[in-house]
Design a protein around this motif. Structure first.
Motif, PDB file in Angstrom:
ATOM      1  N   ARG A 191       0.833  -1.203   0.000  1.00 31.38           N
ATOM      2  CA  ARG A 191       0.000   0.000   0.000  1.00 31.38           C
ATOM      3  C   ARG A 191       0.871   1.258   0.000  1.00 31.38           C
ATOM      4  N   LEU A 192       1.970   1.230   0.723  1.00 30.13           N
ATOM      5  CA  LEU A 192       2.904   2.359   0.700  1.00 30.13           C
ATOM      6  C   LEU A 192       3.442   2.583  -0.715  1.00 30.13           C
ATOM      7  N   ASP A 193       3.813   1.500  -1.383  1.00 27.72           N
ATOM      8  CA  ASP A 193       4.306   1.616  -2.761  1.00 27.72           C
ATOM      9  C   ASP A 193       3.231   2.205  -3.673  1.00 27.72           C
ATOM     10  N   LYS A 194       1.979   1.799  -3.459  1.00 26.42           N
ATOM     11  CA  LYS A 194       0.881   2.297  -4.283  1.00 26.42           C
ATOM     12  C   LYS A 194       0.700   3.798  -4.098  1.00 26.42           C
ATOM     13  N   PHE A 195       0.688   4.249  -2.864  1.00 25.06           N
ATOM     14  CA  PHE A 195       0.543   5.683  -2.621  1.00 25.06           C
ATOM     15  C   PHE A 195       1.722   6.457  -3.215  1.00 25.06           C
ATOM     16  N   HIS A 196       2.923   5.935  -3.032  1.00 24.96           N
ATOM     17  CA  HIS A 196       4.106   6.612  -3.572  1.00 24.96           C
ATOM     18  C   HIS A 196       4.005   6.746  -5.090  1.00 24.96           C
TER      19      HIS A 196
END
Length: 340
Positions: A271-276
Motif C-alpha cells: 500500500r505504501l508503494d501504491k501511494f508513492h
C-alpha cells in the motif's frame, strides 16, 4: 434487529464468543464472556444502543447470568464498537472496567469532557473535519462528517470508571480462571491491549490482528503521529508470540496468527508503494490520493476511515524519505521523493 447467533468458543474453557450487532460493513463485533471463580469477565462488550442492550439481555438468559455476576469488563481499545457498553454495564452491576492508560487517554480525547486531562480544547467532531479540510477534504462534506462524529458519542455513554491495565513484561492478570499477559500495541488504536496466555497459546487480540481484513490505521489530530510505524512495530512483536489460537474482535477465530501478522505487514508495504506511485510531481492532496486508492463512492463512515488511513501511509512515506509535505495556504500537498 435479529439477535446474532451465540457462538461458543470451544478452546476457552467456560468461555463464549458473543456476536454483538454493529454498523455495516462489519455487522458484528466479537465480545468474549469468560467464567472464573469470582464471576464473569466480559471482553469488549460492544457499542451501546437499545438493540445491543437487548442482545445482552438474551445472552444473559442463555448463560444464566445477571449484571451482578460480572466481576470485570476488559476493553482492548477505545473504539465505540469495543468500549461503548462498558460504562452502561458498570452502572448496572458495578463491575470493574479495565483498559490501558493510553487507551483511556484516547477515549477521553475522542469521547471525554473538558475537565479530563486529555487535550480536547476543540471537540474531535470539529477538530477532525478541520484537519481533513487542510488535506483537501471537500468543504461541502464537513457537516456530514461532524454529524457522523456526534452520533458516535451516543454509542459510548455513560463513560466508565476505569482500572488501568498495568504495562510491562511481568504483568499478569487473572480473568476467567486464566492468567493473561497484556500485550500493548498501537497503530489501529494507541494503547490497544491483547490478552495472551502463554501456557495455552490463546490470544484475545481485539483488532490488533484480524483474520480477513486489515485493521484501519488512522492518523488523527492529537493522537499518534506515526500510526503505521506503530502498527508495524506491534505486528512484529505479536508475530514473535507462540500463538495456537486467536480470538479476534471481528470475524472468526483462527489458527494462522503468525502468518497473518506477516501478511498484514506485506499488505502495508504494498500500500505504501501504491501511494508513492500515485503522488503527482506537482503535488497531491491526501484527499486526492484517498479517492484514487479507496474510490470516490464511499459513504461518510467509510470515507472518514479511508482518509485517516491515507494520511497514516503518507506520513510513513515522509518518515522514510519517500515523500515530503508542504504547507500551502490553506491546503497541504505531498510530493514524491526517490528515497527508500
Amino acid at each position: 434487529m435479529k439477535m446474532p447467533e451465540l457462538t461458543p468458543c470451544e478452546r476457552i474453557d467456560g468461555g463464549f464468543q458473543v456476536k454483538i450487532s454493529m454498523s455495516f460493513p462489519l455487522r458484528w463485533v466479537n465480545s468474549y464472556v469468560l467464567k472464573g471463580q469470582d464471576g464473569f469477565t466480559i471482553v469488549d462488550p460492544g457499542p451501546r444502543s437499545t438493540d445491543t442492550e437487548e442482545e445482552w439481555g438474551h445472552v444473559f438468559q442463555e448463560l444464566g447470568m445477571s449484571f451482578g455476576d460480572i466481576s470485570d469488563i476488559v476493553v482492548t481499545h477505545h473504539h465505540p464498537d469495543h468500549y461503548g457498553l462498558a460504562g452502561w454495564m458498570q452502572q448496572q452491576g458495578q463491575a470493574r472496567v479495565h483498559m490501558s492508560a493510553r487507551s483511556h487517554k484516547e477515549a477521553m480525547m475522542m469521547w471525554g469532557h473538558p475537565d479530563s486531562q486529555a487535550d480536547i480544547s476543540m471537540p474531535m467532531e470539529q477538530r477532525l473535519p478541520s484537519f481533513f479540510v487542510h488535506h483537501g477534504f471537500p468543504v461541502d462534506q464537513v457537516s456530514a462528517l461532524e454529524l457522523h462524529m456526534q452520533q458516535a458519542h451516543l454509542q459510548v455513554n455513560p463513560q466508565p470508571d476505569i482500572t488501568v491495565i498495568p504495562a510491562g513484561e511481568d504483568a499478569r492478570l487473572e480473568w476467567g480462571g486464566r492468567s493473561w499477559l497484556p500485550i500493548e500495541t498501537g497503530g489501529h488504536a494507541p494503547g490497544h491491549v491483547s490478552l495472551y496466555e502463554p501456557n495455552s497459546g490463546v490470544i484475545l487480540c481485539g483488532d490488533a490482528v484480524l483474520p480477513r481484513i486489515s485493521p484501519n490505521i488512522s492518523l488523527l489530530p492529537g493522537s499518534d503521529t506515526q500510526p503505521l510505524q506503530s502498527f508495524l512495530d506491534g505486528l512484529q512483536r505479536l508475530g514473535e508470540l507462540e500463538v495456537a489460537w486467536a480470538y479476534p474482535g471481528h470475524r472468526n477465530p483462527f489458527g494462522y496468527f503468525r502468518e497473518r501478522t506477516q501478511a498484514l505487514m506485506e499488505h502495508h508495504e504494498e500500500r505504501l508503494d501504491k501511494f508513492h506511485e500515485l503522488i503527482q510531481p506537482e503535488g497531491s492532496t491526501a484527499y486526492e490520493l484517498c479517492i484514487a486508492v479507496f474510490s470516490d463512492k464511499l459513504g461518510i463512515h467509510q470515507l472518514r476511515f479511508a482518509m485517516s488511513e491515507t494520511l497514516a501511509h503518507l506520513v510513513e512515506l515522509e518518515r522514510r524519505g519517500r515523500a515530503s509535505m508542504r504547507e500551502t495556504n490553506p491546503i497541504a500537498r505531498f510530493y514524491p521523493l526517490r528515497g527508500k
